[in-house]
Design a protein around this motif. Structure first.
Motif, PDB file in Angstrom:
ATOM      1  N   GLY A  11       0.687  -1.261  -0.442  1.00 42.51           N
ATOM      2  CA  GLY A  11      -0.375   0.143   0.192  1.00 42.51           C
ATOM      3  C   GLY A  11       0.437   1.789   0.037  1.00 42.51           C
ATOM      4  N   ARG A  12       1.930   1.393   0.921  1.00 47.58           N
ATOM      5  CA  ARG A  12       2.896   2.459   0.651  1.00 47.58           C
ATOM      6  C   ARG A  12       3.312   2.574  -0.575  1.00 47.58           C
ATOM      7  NH1 ARG A  12       6.329   0.781   5.256  1.00 47.58           N
ATOM      8  NH2 ARG A  12       7.961   1.707   4.082  1.00 47.58           N
ATOM      9  N   ILE A  13       4.465   1.845  -1.240  1.00 47.31           N
ATOM     10  CA  ILE A  13       4.785   1.499  -2.784  1.00 47.31           C
ATOM     11  C   ILE A  13       3.627   2.098  -3.560  1.00 47.31           C
ATOM     12  CG2 ILE A  13       5.612   0.454  -4.147  1.00 47.31           C
ATOM     13  CD1 ILE A  13       6.815  -1.721  -1.832  1.00 47.31           C
ATOM     14  N   CYS A  14       2.269   1.095  -3.803  1.00 50.70           N
ATOM     15  CA  CYS A  14       1.091   2.401  -3.996  1.00 50.70           C
ATOM     16  C   CYS A  14       0.820   3.924  -3.998  1.00 50.70           C
ATOM     17  CB  CYS A  14       0.269   1.646  -4.026  1.00 50.70           C
ATOM     18  SG  CYS A  14       0.164  -0.332  -4.935  1.00 50.70           S
ATOM     19  N   LEU A  15       1.070   4.250  -3.055  1.00 48.65           N
ATOM     20  CA  LEU A  15       0.299   5.012  -2.691  1.00 48.65           C
ATOM     21  C   LEU A  15       2.002   6.243  -3.238  1.00 48.65           C
ATOM     22  CD1 LEU A  15      -2.172   5.180  -0.193  1.00 48.65           C
ATOM     23  CD2 LEU A  15      -2.481   5.713  -1.702  1.00 48.65           C
ATOM     24  N   GLY A  21       3.989  10.944  -8.385  1.00 50.80           N
ATOM     25  CA  GLY A  21       3.667  11.407 -10.259  1.00 50.80           C
ATOM     26  C   GLY A  21       3.265  12.666  -9.607  1.00 50.80           C
ATOM     27  N   LEU A  22       2.572  13.147  -9.316  1.00 55.49           N
ATOM     28  CA  LEU A  22       1.912  14.473  -8.652  1.00 55.49           C
ATOM     29  C   LEU A  22       3.223  14.979  -8.622  1.00 55.49           C
ATOM     30  CD1 LEU A  22      -0.716  13.812  -6.321  1.00 55.49           C
ATOM     31  CD2 LEU A  22      -1.128  15.252  -8.591  1.00 55.49           C
ATOM     32  N   LEU A  23       4.265  14.809  -8.091  1.00 61.31           N
ATOM     33  CA  LEU A  23       5.401  15.714  -7.403  1.00 61.31           C
ATOM     34  C   LEU A  23       6.442  16.491  -8.700  1.00 61.31           C
ATOM     35  CD1 LEU A  23       7.319  13.959  -4.503  1.00 61.31           C
ATOM     36  CD2 LEU A  23       6.551  16.262  -4.791  1.00 61.31           C
ATOM     37  N   LEU A  53       3.296  16.900  -2.392  1.00 62.71           N
ATOM     38  CA  LEU A  53       4.239  16.604  -1.676  1.00 62.71           C
ATOM     39  C   LEU A  53       2.986  16.401  -0.034  1.00 62.71           C
ATOM     40  CD1 LEU A  53       6.689  17.211  -0.122  1.00 62.71           C
ATOM     41  CD2 LEU A  53       6.108  19.433   0.047  1.00 62.71           C
ATOM     42  N   PHE A  54       2.368  16.687  -0.135  1.00 59.13           N
ATOM     43  CA  PHE A  54       1.052  16.562   0.970  1.00 59.13           C
ATOM     44  C   PHE A  54       0.569  15.111   0.834  1.00 59.13           C
ATOM     45  CE2 PHE A  54      -3.266  16.298   3.172  1.00 59.13           C
ATOM     46  CZ  PHE A  54      -2.772  16.599   4.258  1.00 59.13           C
ATOM     47  N   GLY A  55       0.542  14.056   0.030  1.00 65.92           N
ATOM     48  CA  GLY A  55       0.463  12.693  -0.492  1.00 65.92           C
ATOM     49  C   GLY A  55       1.277  12.025   0.028  1.00 65.92           C
ATOM     50  N   GLY A  56       2.576  12.852  -0.099  1.00 63.54           N
ATOM     51  CA  GLY A  56       3.834  11.431   0.208  1.00 63.54           C
ATOM     52  C   GLY A  56       4.162  11.977   1.562  1.00 63.54           C
ATOM     53  N   LEU A  57       4.540  13.232   2.110  1.00 65.48           N
ATOM     54  CA  LEU A  57       4.324  13.431   3.396  1.00 65.48           C
ATOM     55  C   LEU A  57       3.400  12.463   4.750  1.00 65.48           C
ATOM     56  CD1 LEU A  57       5.541  16.473   4.083  1.00 65.48           C
ATOM     57  CD2 LEU A  57       7.039  14.867   3.853  1.00 65.48           C
ATOM     58  N   LEU A  58       1.628  12.641   4.268  1.00 70.95           N
ATOM     59  CA  LEU A  58       0.830  11.400   3.941  1.00 70.95           C
ATOM     60  C   LEU A  58       1.365   9.858   4.546  1.00 70.95           C
ATOM     61  CD1 LEU A  58      -1.742  12.686   3.884  1.00 70.95           C
ATOM     62  CD2 LEU A  58      -1.420  12.897   5.766  1.00 70.95           C
ATOM     63  N   VAL A  59       2.095   9.483   3.333  1.00 73.98           N
ATOM     64  CA  VAL A  59       2.203   8.122   2.781  1.00 73.98           C
ATOM     65  C   VAL A  59       3.240   7.766   4.605  1.00 73.98           C
ATOM     66  CG1 VAL A  59       3.306   6.638   1.460  1.00 73.98           C
ATOM     67  CG2 VAL A  59       1.688   7.561   1.218  1.00 73.98           C
ATOM     68  N   LEU A  60       4.725   8.518   4.502  1.00 74.14           N
ATOM     69  CA  LEU A  60       6.006   8.693   5.018  1.00 74.14           C
ATOM     70  C   LEU A  60       5.402   8.633   6.522  1.00 74.14           C
ATOM     71  CD1 LEU A  60       8.433  10.505   2.584  1.00 74.14           C
ATOM     72  CD2 LEU A  60       8.023   8.034   3.145  1.00 74.14           C
ATOM     73  N   TRP A  69      -6.032   8.363  10.196  1.00 78.70           N
ATOM     74  CA  TRP A  69      -6.815   9.413  10.250  1.00 78.70           C
ATOM     75  C   TRP A  69      -6.060   9.324   8.145  1.00 78.70           C
ATOM     76  CZ3 TRP A  69      -3.197  12.732   8.910  1.00 78.70           C
ATOM     77  CH2 TRP A  69      -1.886  12.814   8.972  1.00 78.70           C
ATOM     78  N   ALA A  70      -4.824   9.047   8.507  1.00 73.81           N
ATOM     79  CA  ALA A  70      -3.858   9.180   7.031  1.00 73.81           C
ATOM     80  C   ALA A  70      -4.939   7.828   5.625  1.00 73.81           C
ATOM     81  CB  ALA A  70      -2.804   9.028   7.905  1.00 73.81           C
ATOM     82  N   TRP A  71      -5.448   7.540   6.886  1.00 72.76           N
ATOM     83  CA  TRP A  71      -5.905   6.545   5.583  1.00 72.76           C
ATOM     84  C   TRP A  71      -6.821   7.239   5.081  1.00 72.76           C
ATOM     85  CZ3 TRP A  71     -10.852   3.926   5.364  1.00 72.76           C
ATOM     86  CH2 TRP A  71     -10.960   2.711   4.578  1.00 72.76           C
ATOM     87  N   TYR A  72      -7.904   7.787   6.479  1.00 70.50           N
ATOM     88  CA  TYR A  72      -9.375   8.718   5.555  1.00 70.50           C
ATOM     89  C   TYR A  72      -8.642   9.718   4.490  1.00 70.50           C
ATOM     90  CZ  TYR A  72     -12.685   6.609   8.730  1.00 70.50           C
ATOM     91  OH  TYR A  72     -13.085   4.731  10.135  1.00 70.50           O
ATOM     92  N   ALA A  73      -7.593  10.480   5.026  1.00 68.26           N
ATOM     93  CA  ALA A  73      -7.138  12.313   4.242  1.00 68.26           C
ATOM     94  C   ALA A  73      -6.926  10.116   3.103  1.00 68.26           C
ATOM     95  CB  ALA A  73      -5.816  12.167   5.016  1.00 68.26           C
TER      96      ALA A  73
END
Length: 132
Positions: A11-15, A21-23, A53-60, A69-73
């Motif tokens: 899941g971490r790899i996929c996200l 890609g967005l970055l 960047l925001f999504g990447g930090l949530l994943v990391l 909450w990160a899963w929901y976000a």
């Protein structure tokens, strides 16, 4: 807990791929705007970069630490890409990347769902294992 590590890692790899890609796309559009309205393209590129960047930090950090909450976000990713696909929004005209990013983000969220929401043990809730 060991059986829950692989779904979370996948899941971490996929996200992470979606975030990367967005970055990359955001950085390219911000650095080399390819439209008539350079300011608008640069602003969109910076916004896309920020989203990645925001999504990447949530994943990391919080997603990796299994914070719900990160899963929901992170459900913003499949919704974002689905809106782009349904609305036939840019970038590109083939929209294959949008389908790929939807699939990756859904995989990243649904595969580790039992890690984020483990089943309750029957003995804790007075189930079959409890004495009467």
């Amino acid at each position: 807990m060991h059986e829950r590590k692989w779904p979370l890692l996948i899941g971490r790899i996929c996200l992470g791929i979606v975030s990367a890609g967005l970055l990359v796309f955001g950085a390219i559009v911000a650095a080399v705007p390819m439209g008539a309205d350079v300011g608008l393209y640069r602003a969109n590129g910076l916004a896309t970069f920020g989203l990645g960047l925001f999504g990447g930090l949530l994943v990391l950090v919080p997603y990796r630490q299994v914070e719900r909450w990160a899963w929901y976000a992170l459900w913003f990713y499949p919704l974002f890409w689905a809106a782009h696909l349904i609305g036939q929004l840019p970038p590109g005209t083939d929209h294959i990347h949008q389908v790929v990013f939807i699939a990756l983000s859904l995989t990243g969220l649904l595969l580790p769902v039992r890690t984020f929401f483990p089943r309750a043990k029957s003995s804790e809730h007075g189930g079959e294992g409890a004495a009467s």
